[in-house]
Write a protein that holds these residues in place. Sequence first.
Motif, PDB file in Angstrom:
ATOM      1  N   THR A   1       0.526   9.960  -6.442  1.00 44.01           N
ATOM      2  CA  THR A   1       0.235  11.118  -5.840  1.00 44.01           C
ATOM      3  C   THR A   1      -0.673  11.288  -4.685  1.00 44.01           C
ATOM      4  O   THR A   1      -1.340  10.156  -4.118  1.00 44.01           O
ATOM      5  N   ILE A   2      -0.910  12.422  -4.063  1.00 40.34           N
ATOM      6  CA  ILE A   2      -2.048  12.583  -2.946  1.00 40.34           C
ATOM      7  C   ILE A   2      -3.433  11.910  -3.357  1.00 40.34           C
ATOM      8  O   ILE A   2      -4.280  11.446  -2.576  1.00 40.34           O
ATOM      9  N   GLU A   3      -3.633  12.123  -4.685  1.00 39.82           N
ATOM     10  CA  GLU A   3      -4.961  11.450  -5.302  1.00 39.82           C
ATOM     11  C   GLU A   3      -5.141  10.199  -5.010  1.00 39.82           C
ATOM     12  O   GLU A   3      -5.944   9.681  -4.452  1.00 39.82           O
ATOM     13  N   GLY A   4      -4.060   9.340  -5.273  1.00 40.56           N
ATOM     14  CA  GLY A   4      -3.969   7.924  -5.095  1.00 40.56           C
ATOM     15  C   GLY A   4      -4.212   7.463  -3.654  1.00 40.56           C
ATOM     16  O   GLY A   4      -4.792   6.647  -3.243  1.00 40.56           O
ATOM     17  N   TYR A   5      -3.322   8.213  -3.020  1.00 42.56           N
ATOM     18  CA  TYR A   5      -3.360   8.193  -1.570  1.00 42.56           C
ATOM     19  C   TYR A   5      -4.619   8.315  -0.857  1.00 42.56           C
ATOM     20  O   TYR A   5      -5.067   7.524  -0.102  1.00 42.56           O
ATOM     21  N   ARG A   6      -5.427   9.330  -1.239  1.00 44.69           N
ATOM     22  CA  ARG A   6      -6.774   9.732  -0.775  1.00 44.69           C
ATOM     23  C   ARG A   6      -7.689   8.653  -0.976  1.00 44.69           C
ATOM     24  O   ARG A   6      -8.465   8.161  -0.309  1.00 44.69           O
ATOM     25  N   THR A   7      -7.546   7.995  -2.102  1.00 48.14           N
ATOM     26  CA  THR A   7      -8.553   6.968  -2.582  1.00 48.14           C
ATOM     27  C   THR A   7      -8.188   5.679  -1.778  1.00 48.14           C
ATOM     28  O   THR A   7      -9.344   5.234  -1.445  1.00 48.14           O
ATOM     29  N   VAL A   8      -7.101   5.170  -1.657  1.00 50.88           N
ATOM     30  CA  VAL A   8      -6.843   4.080  -0.325  1.00 50.88           C
ATOM     31  C   VAL A   8      -7.445   4.533   0.788  1.00 50.88           C
ATOM     32  O   VAL A   8      -7.923   3.601   1.477  1.00 50.88           O
ATOM     33  N   LYS A   9      -7.244   5.577   1.519  1.00 51.30           N
ATOM     34  CA  LYS A   9      -7.721   6.022   2.522  1.00 51.30           C
ATOM     35  C   LYS A   9      -9.368   6.151   2.663  1.00 51.30           C
ATOM     36  O   LYS A   9     -10.005   5.892   3.825  1.00 51.30           O
ATOM     37  N   LYS A  10      -9.795   6.469   1.561  1.00 46.76           N
ATOM     38  CA  LYS A  10     -11.209   6.503   1.458  1.00 46.76           C
ATOM     39  C   LYS A  10     -12.071   4.910   1.366  1.00 46.76           C
ATOM     40  O   LYS A  10     -12.840   4.586   2.285  1.00 46.76           O
ATOM     41  N   TYR A  11     -11.446   4.073   0.502  1.00 45.69           N
ATOM     42  CA  TYR A  11     -11.849   2.730   0.503  1.00 45.69           C
ATOM     43  C   TYR A  11     -11.297   1.773   1.369  1.00 45.69           C
ATOM     44  O   TYR A  11     -12.076   0.643   1.549  1.00 45.69           O
ATOM     45  N   CYS A  12     -10.041   2.071   1.842  1.00 45.52           N
ATOM     46  CA  CYS A  12      -9.405   0.972   2.716  1.00 45.52           C
ATOM     47  C   CYS A  12      -9.305   1.452   4.099  1.00 45.52           C
ATOM     48  O   CYS A  12      -8.080   1.982   4.368  1.00 45.52           O
ATOM     49  N   ARG A  13     -10.332   1.766   4.652  1.00 46.86           N
ATOM     50  CA  ARG A  13     -10.106   2.560   5.886  1.00 46.86           C
ATOM     51  C   ARG A  13      -9.206   1.920   7.182  1.00 46.86           C
ATOM     52  O   ARG A  13      -8.792   2.757   7.777  1.00 46.86           O
ATOM     53  N   ARG A  14      -8.862   0.815   7.193  1.00 41.58           N
ATOM     54  CA  ARG A  14      -7.933   0.107   7.967  1.00 41.58           C
ATOM     55  C   ARG A  14      -6.695  -0.196   7.697  1.00 41.58           C
ATOM     56  O   ARG A  14      -5.716  -0.376   8.233  1.00 41.58           O
ATOM     57  N   CYS A  15      -6.300   0.730   6.457  1.00 39.59           N
ATOM     58  CA  CYS A  15      -5.375   0.182   5.631  1.00 39.59           C
ATOM     59  C   CYS A  15      -3.979   1.254   6.333  1.00 39.59           C
ATOM     60  O   CYS A  15      -4.019   2.343   6.286  1.00 39.59           O
ATOM     61  N   ILE A  16      -2.810   0.506   6.526  1.00 42.64           N
ATOM     62  CA  ILE A  16      -1.571   1.469   7.017  1.00 42.64           C
ATOM     63  C   ILE A  16      -0.732   1.749   5.531  1.00 42.64           C
ATOM     64  O   ILE A  16      -0.547   0.593   4.938  1.00 42.64           O
ATOM     65  N   ILE A  17      -0.685   2.712   5.291  1.00 43.27           N
ATOM     66  CA  ILE A  17      -0.022   3.113   3.924  1.00 43.27           C
ATOM     67  C   ILE A  17       1.485   3.560   4.446  1.00 43.27           C
ATOM     68  O   ILE A  17       1.893   4.662   4.970  1.00 43.27           O
ATOM     69  N   GLU A  18       2.343   2.876   3.786  1.00 42.82           N
ATOM     70  CA  GLU A  18       4.035   3.283   3.874  1.00 42.82           C
ATOM     71  C   GLU A  18       4.275   4.010   2.630  1.00 42.82           C
ATOM     72  O   GLU A  18       4.004   3.666   1.471  1.00 42.82           O
ATOM     73  N   HIS A  19       4.924   5.120   2.823  1.00 40.74           N
ATOM     74  CA  HIS A  19       5.275   6.142   1.665  1.00 40.74           C
ATOM     75  C   HIS A  19       6.289   6.946   1.992  1.00 40.74           C
ATOM     76  O   HIS A  19       6.827   6.962   3.223  1.00 40.74           O
ATOM     77  N   THR A  20       6.830   7.805   0.893  1.00 37.53           N
ATOM     78  CA  THR A  20       7.945   8.597   1.099  1.00 37.53           C
ATOM     79  C   THR A  20       7.689   9.928   0.750  1.00 37.53           C
ATOM     80  O   THR A  20       8.559  10.778   0.634  1.00 37.53           O
ATOM     81  N   ASN A  21       6.332  10.166   0.424  1.00 32.41           N
ATOM     82  CA  ASN A  21       5.994  11.878   0.088  1.00 32.41           C
ATOM     83  C   ASN A  21       5.586  12.706   1.325  1.00 32.41           C
ATOM     84  O   ASN A  21       4.424  12.211   1.945  1.00 32.41           O
TER      85      ASN A  21
END
Length: 280
Positions: free
Chosen positions: A256-276
């Motif tokens: 969900t958006i919660e997990g997505y935001r956690t990754v954005k918070k701690y892995c600032r350079r991470c590119i996230i591929e998703h379908t949401n």
Amino acid sequence: MFCCFGGLKSSLVLLLSTGLNIEPQWQNYSHDSFLTGCHQITCIHLTQQGTVEPEPLHSRQLYLQYLDMTDCYALEDQGLKVIVKNCPQLLHLYLRRCINITDMGVKHMASYCLMLREVSVSDCVQITDFGMYELAKLGPNLRYLSVAKCDQISDAGIKQIARHCYKLRYLNVRGCEAVSDDSMEMVARSCPRLRALDIGKCDVTDNGMKLISEHCPNLKKLSVKSCDMITDRGVQYIAYYCRGLQQLNIQDCQVTIEGYRTVKKYCRRCIIEHTNPGFF
């Protein structure tokens, strides 16, 4: 120096002592040509549907280090044996979608090319756990392995690889649906140098993610695409412990958006591929 590799039907292989890959499509090349006087060759890239006759290439071995036979559908175990027996210096071997290669072909690879560092047998659907037992004999030399979509490979084979090939940097088991947390625990504990992992469509859960995150903190790329048992919790484990993560694929997951935001918070350079669409 340019030379041609004999025994190939309706395709040309260009061999270069410089190690470059060049692929001219010469359709009328003679089938009777042979590799002669080119023992310093280091790289071969085969055109599509190349095949090798089961007879010796030459009386002298080649110093070949790189061989890409992707989509050589006609290649069989005996032809592969001819190649690896004459090329014991191979470091990189790619057999993607060589659908006639079996566990016996893998055994030939591990028996004759003891220094192999990178191997891809993705989409080689006849390869099973027995092939993994053979490949594991390469030990710590093996750094890169792709068995994507080899759906006869299970936890048993991957655990054997992890146990013996503990210097792995890249592992792709995407589409191996019999791979679960059981083998991920062995991978996590045995392969701390792991940098890239693709477990898309595998039977891995949040617990598997926890193990990976705790033991492989330097992970840079991770795909859990279509892992329907991985939730926010699993993704959060990765975010907390693998803060250098650069790429994450969570398409078709229960994130969900919660997990997505956690990754954005701690892995600032991470590119996230998703379908949401709600993540934008």
